[in-house]
Design a protein around this motif. Structure first.
Motif, PDB file in Angstrom:
ATOM      1  N   GLN A  56       0.834  -1.204   0.000  1.00 26.38           N
ATOM      2  CA  GLN A  56       0.000   0.000   0.000  1.00 26.38           C
ATOM      3  C   GLN A  56       0.867   1.251   0.000  1.00 26.38           C
ATOM      4  OE1 GLN A  56      -3.687   0.434   0.090  1.00 26.38           O
ATOM      5  NE2 GLN A  56      -2.738   2.345  -0.614  1.00 26.38           N
ATOM      6  N   HIS A  57       0.848   1.957  -1.141  1.00 28.56           N
ATOM      7  CA  HIS A  57       1.522   3.253  -1.208  1.00 28.56           C
ATOM      8  C   HIS A  57       0.613   4.323  -0.607  1.00 28.56           C
ATOM      9  CE1 HIS A  57       5.034   2.202  -3.781  1.00 28.56           C
ATOM     10  NE2 HIS A  57       4.247   1.207  -4.158  1.00 28.56           N
ATOM     11  N   ALA A  58       1.085   5.537  -0.619  1.00 24.26           N
ATOM     12  CA  ALA A  58       0.365   6.631   0.048  1.00 24.26           C
ATOM     13  C   ALA A  58      -1.023   6.848  -0.544  1.00 24.26           C
ATOM     14  CB  ALA A  58       1.179   7.919  -0.050  1.00 24.26           C
ATOM     15  N   LEU A  77     -11.190   2.856   5.666  1.00 23.74           N
ATOM     16  CA  LEU A  77     -11.514   1.505   5.206  1.00 23.74           C
ATOM     17  C   LEU A  77     -10.260   0.789   4.703  1.00 23.74           C
ATOM     18  CD1 LEU A  77     -14.873   2.135   3.284  1.00 23.74           C
ATOM     19  CD2 LEU A  77     -14.578   0.901   5.437  1.00 23.74           C
ATOM     20  N   ALA A  78      -9.398   1.529   3.998  1.00 21.40           N
ATOM     21  CA  ALA A  78      -8.164   0.933   3.474  1.00 21.40           C
ATOM     22  C   ALA A  78      -7.263   0.464   4.610  1.00 21.40           C
ATOM     23  CB  ALA A  78      -7.430   1.931   2.585  1.00 21.40           C
ATOM     24  N   SER A  79      -7.180   1.264   5.675  1.00 17.59           N
ATOM     25  CA  SER A  79      -6.300   0.917   6.797  1.00 17.59           C
ATOM     26  C   SER A  79      -6.752  -0.349   7.508  1.00 17.59           C
ATOM     27  CB  SER A  79      -6.247   2.084   7.798  1.00 17.59           C
ATOM     28  OG  SER A  79      -7.497   2.258   8.439  1.00 17.59           O
ATOM     29  N   GLU A  80      -8.054  -0.648   7.411  1.00 16.13           N
ATOM     30  CA  GLU A  80      -8.589  -1.830   8.071  1.00 16.13           C
ATOM     31  C   GLU A  80      -8.277  -3.126   7.323  1.00 16.13           C
ATOM     32  OE1 GLU A  80     -12.702  -0.917   8.493  1.00 16.13           O
ATOM     33  OE2 GLU A  80     -12.392   0.538  10.109  1.00 16.13           O
ATOM     34  N   ASN A  81      -7.690  -2.999   6.120  1.00 18.38           N
ATOM     35  CA  ASN A  81      -7.310  -4.182   5.347  1.00 18.38           C
ATOM     36  C   ASN A  81      -5.981  -4.778   5.809  1.00 18.38           C
ATOM     37  OD1 ASN A  81      -9.475  -4.349   3.421  1.00 18.38           O
ATOM     38  ND2 ASN A  81      -8.634  -2.539   2.411  1.00 18.38           N
ATOM     39  N   TYR A  82      -5.310  -4.107   6.732  1.00 15.29           N
ATOM     40  CA  TYR A  82      -3.962  -4.519   7.120  1.00 15.29           C
ATOM     41  C   TYR A  82      -3.921  -4.961   8.580  1.00 15.29           C
ATOM     42  CZ  TYR A  82      -2.864  -2.302   2.734  1.00 15.29           C
ATOM     43  OH  TYR A  82      -2.842  -1.982   1.408  1.00 15.29           O
ATOM     44  N   PRO A  83      -2.956  -5.843   8.915  1.00 17.18           N
ATOM     45  CA  PRO A  83      -2.832  -6.296  10.306  1.00 17.18           C
ATOM     46  C   PRO A  83      -2.498  -5.134  11.240  1.00 17.18           C
ATOM     47  CG  PRO A  83      -1.503  -7.648   8.806  1.00 17.18           C
ATOM     48  CD  PRO A  83      -1.962  -6.466   8.027  1.00 17.18           C
ATOM     49  N   ASP A  84      -2.926  -5.230  12.480  1.00 18.89           N
ATOM     50  CA  ASP A  84      -2.563  -4.221  13.476  1.00 18.89           C
ATOM     51  C   ASP A  84      -1.058  -4.286  13.749  1.00 18.89           C
ATOM     52  OD1 ASP A  84      -5.191  -3.402  13.739  1.00 18.89           O
ATOM     53  OD2 ASP A  84      -5.624  -4.873  15.314  1.00 18.89           O
ATOM     54  N   THR A  92      -1.717   2.890  11.433  1.00 19.59           N
ATOM     55  CA  THR A  92      -1.829   2.675   9.992  1.00 19.59           C
ATOM     56  C   THR A  92      -2.503   3.827   9.270  1.00 19.59           C
ATOM     57  OG1 THR A  92      -1.990   0.304  10.433  1.00 19.59           O
ATOM     58  CG2 THR A  92      -2.604   1.038   8.241  1.00 19.59           C
ATOM     59  N   GLU A  93      -3.602   4.328   9.813  1.00 17.98           N
ATOM     60  CA  GLU A  93      -4.356   5.388   9.151  1.00 17.98           C
ATOM     61  C   GLU A  93      -3.512   6.643   8.974  1.00 17.98           C
ATOM     62  OE1 GLU A  93      -8.684   7.618   9.670  1.00 17.98           O
ATOM     63  OE2 GLU A  93      -8.213   5.804  10.836  1.00 17.98           O
ATOM     64  N   GLU A  94      -2.663   6.941   9.954  1.00 19.38           N
ATOM     65  CA  GLU A  94      -1.799   8.124   9.858  1.00 19.38           C
ATOM     66  C   GLU A  94      -0.659   7.895   8.878  1.00 19.38           C
ATOM     67  OE1 GLU A  94      -0.378   9.325  13.657  1.00 19.38           O
ATOM     68  OE2 GLU A  94      -2.386   9.639  14.511  1.00 19.38           O
ATOM     69  N   LEU A 100       3.431   0.539   2.834  1.00 17.26           N
ATOM     70  CA  LEU A 100       3.120  -0.408   3.904  1.00 17.26           C
ATOM     71  C   LEU A 100       2.986  -1.789   3.261  1.00 17.26           C
ATOM     72  CD1 LEU A 100       0.504   1.455   6.132  1.00 17.26           C
ATOM     73  CD2 LEU A 100       2.841   0.831   6.753  1.00 17.26           C
ATOM     74  N   VAL A 101       3.670  -2.763   3.846  1.00 18.73           N
ATOM     75  CA  VAL A 101       3.727  -4.093   3.227  1.00 18.73           C
ATOM     76  C   VAL A 101       3.325  -5.174   4.225  1.00 18.73           C
ATOM     77  CG1 VAL A 101       5.236  -5.820   2.152  1.00 18.73           C
ATOM     78  CG2 VAL A 101       5.554  -3.382   1.625  1.00 18.73           C
ATOM     79  N   SER A 102       2.545  -6.122   3.724  1.00 15.55           N
ATOM     80  CA  SER A 102       2.262  -7.344   4.473  1.00 15.55           C
ATOM     81  C   SER A 102       2.160  -8.474   3.457  1.00 15.55           C
ATOM     82  CB  SER A 102       0.972  -7.229   5.276  1.00 15.55           C
ATOM     83  OG  SER A 102       0.687  -8.457   5.936  1.00 15.55           O
TER      84      SER A 102
END
Length: 503
Positions: free
Chosen positions: A344-346, A360-367, A373-375, A386-388
């Motif tokens: 996920q790029h900016a 909503l996009a930030s909720e697709n990634y692990p805590d 994440t949202e910031e 951001l990579v997972s």
């Protein structure tokens, strides 16, 4: 232990690989790159699909380029959908730059400029190896879903395919299909009704309009022979590197129906052709679908269902699908749930709608204990993400802000001369670019229609001849005036003769 040391251990443990892997970059903490905290992706999980998302100008295309290069270097063939026309630079080595050297020094891996083996493909009028498929290869179900037909209309398409099978009529291009629609509506209506049931002319007219829509977007160039063999996407060069097939799509951005038609047919063909691979150490082919919203925006519910099914099943054939788009919401949730790797790029949040999409996009990634994440999503620089991914056991790795490595090839397009050199060296141009127009349903039905019309003309002439013959053989009921007079006189005499005898 400092926070930085704990983070270093956290990343190295989460992204450690015992088998083969490729390195995407290094982890970042508090906007500082942590050297040698490497973000590795196991080759064995690359067939679990992936997503590359981010706002315009944040580096999605370069990330795609980095992944394609590293896959090729590991002997994995790649197919790229080059919608914006900026991926052909893979064929030339990077010219290098001090900023690239500085980036790689921070990451902790050397920079090595290289060029890669590429093949330029096309489904339009652009130069390249021409990709085609016949209407028969689509089959009635897939073709009906692409055309977004009703159940009744889909039934008519099934009848057309059955009629072609029963009468050995090759169904190759849209010209063949249109001719069949006209035939079953007019000259062949009685034959079809007797064998397969009644067909409404209003339904065939609606199907014809759908075909014309595909034609207007360039479909006549895609449907036909010679059909492209998907095995040609899995070639390895003499140095053991996977060939990168670059499909040029710069002139079909405004033709989403053609793009989605091609993509679905390609995926269906790959799924039908490739053998089950099981749990192997590397994928057979990776497909990157740039501007993925073009596939989903114009898709009907039936078509989306077909895409979702293929995404779920195709990984067992060793095929990885990677969707590249601006926002994760461009990809249907059922498909998004199947994507193991997320880069996920900016994202930008200028409006309330943007902020909602960001959340909503930030909720697709692990805590993560290291990021909000949202910031972070709004603070990422160019070439950061951001990579997972999935580790070797198939478990999602820790979320990490990553400084991505730079492409080894040119970050720019090829010149016309360089493109021509690639085409001149192509091993597939001669195989696929000669137009084949063998006798098919169009020609065979034209001959049949001529025979039907001749038979009708013969029947009409025979009926006329029969009427003329019948007319000449019958006696006239109208009398000649003289004969009429004589006949009347004879009758009167006879009557009077009888009367006299009576008297």
């Amino acid at each position: 232990m400092s926070n930085k040391e704990a983070f270093f251990d956290h990343i190295n443990e989460g992204y450690a690989c015992k088998g083969e892997y490729l390195t995407l970059g290094a982890g970042m903490l508090e906007e500082e790159t942590i050297t040698n905290a490497l973000v590795n992706i196991p080759l064995k999980t690359l067939n679990r699909h992936g997503l590359i998302a981010g706002a315009t100008g944040t580096g999605k295309t370069k990330t795609l380029q980095v992944l394609a290069e590293n896959m090729s270097e590991k002997g994995i063939p790649v197919l790229l959908m080059d919608v914006k026309g900026d991926l052909s630079g893979l064929a030339q080595a990077s010219t290098g730059h001090p900023k690239i050297d500085e980036r790689h020094e921070k990451i902790g891996i050397p920079f090595d400029a290289k060029k890669f083996p590429i093949e330029i493909l096309t489904i339009s009028e652009q130069d390249g190896v021409r990709l085609r498929a016949t209407v028969s290869e689509f089959g009635p179900v897939l073709l009906s879903r692409i055309l977004d037909l009703t159940e009744t209309q889909a039934g008519i398409v099934a009848i057309i395919f059955k009629y072609c099978d029963d009468n050995q009529l090759p169904l190759l291009d849209l010209k063949d299909f249109k001719k069949l629609l006209q035939f079953i509506t007019n000259e062949g209506k009685e034959e079809i009704q007797e064998e397969y049931g009644r067909i409404s002319s209003s339904s065939t007219g609606a199907i014809l309009r759908k075909i014309v829509e595909i034609e207007q977007q360039g479909g006549e160039l895609f449907f036909g022979e010679r059909s492209f063999e998907v095995d040609d996407l899995t070639r390895i060069d003499e140095n053991g590197r996977g060939v990168i097939s670059v499909l040029r799509l710069t002139d079909i951005q405004d033709k989403p129906k053609l793009f989605s038609t091609f993509m679905l047919q390609l995926l269906a063909e790959v799924y039908e052709t490739f053998p089950e691979q099981g749990d192997s150490g590397r994928p057979e082919l990776i497909i990157f679908i740039d501007e993925a919203h073009l596939v989903f925006d114009e898709a009907s519910k039936a078509l989306l269902s077909q895409i979702e099914s293929i995404v779920k099943l195709i990984r067992s054939k060793g095929i990885g699908l990677y969707f590249v788009t601006q926002n994760p919401k461009d990809v249907p949730e059922d498909v998004l749930a199947q994507l193991g790797m997320k880069v996920q790029h900016a994202l930008r949040a200028f409006t309330a709608k943007d902020r909602k999409a960001l959340k909503l996009a930030s909720e697709n990634y692990p805590d993560s204990e290291y990021y909000k994440t949202e910031e972070v999503l709004t603070q990422l620089g160019i070439g950061e993400a951001l990579v997972s991914v999935l580790n070797e056991k198939g478990i999602p790795t820790p979320l990490v802000r990553t400084m991505l490595r730079a492409p080894m090839s040119r970050m720019d397009i090829l010149t016309e001369k360089e493109i021509q050199e690639v085409l001149d060296n192509s091993k597939l141009i001669k195989k696929y670019n000669d137009t084949v127009d063998r006798e098919s349903a169009y020609e065979l039905l034209n001959d049949k229609i001529k025979r039907i019309n001749k038979e009708k003309e013969r029947d009409v002439e025979e009926r006329k001849s029969t009427r003329r013959s019948s007319s000449s053989s019958r006696k006239s009921t109208r009398m000649n005036p003289i004969v009429k007079v004589l006949t009347s006189a004879t009758f009167i005499r006879s009557v009077f003769g009888i009367l006299k005898k009576v008297i």
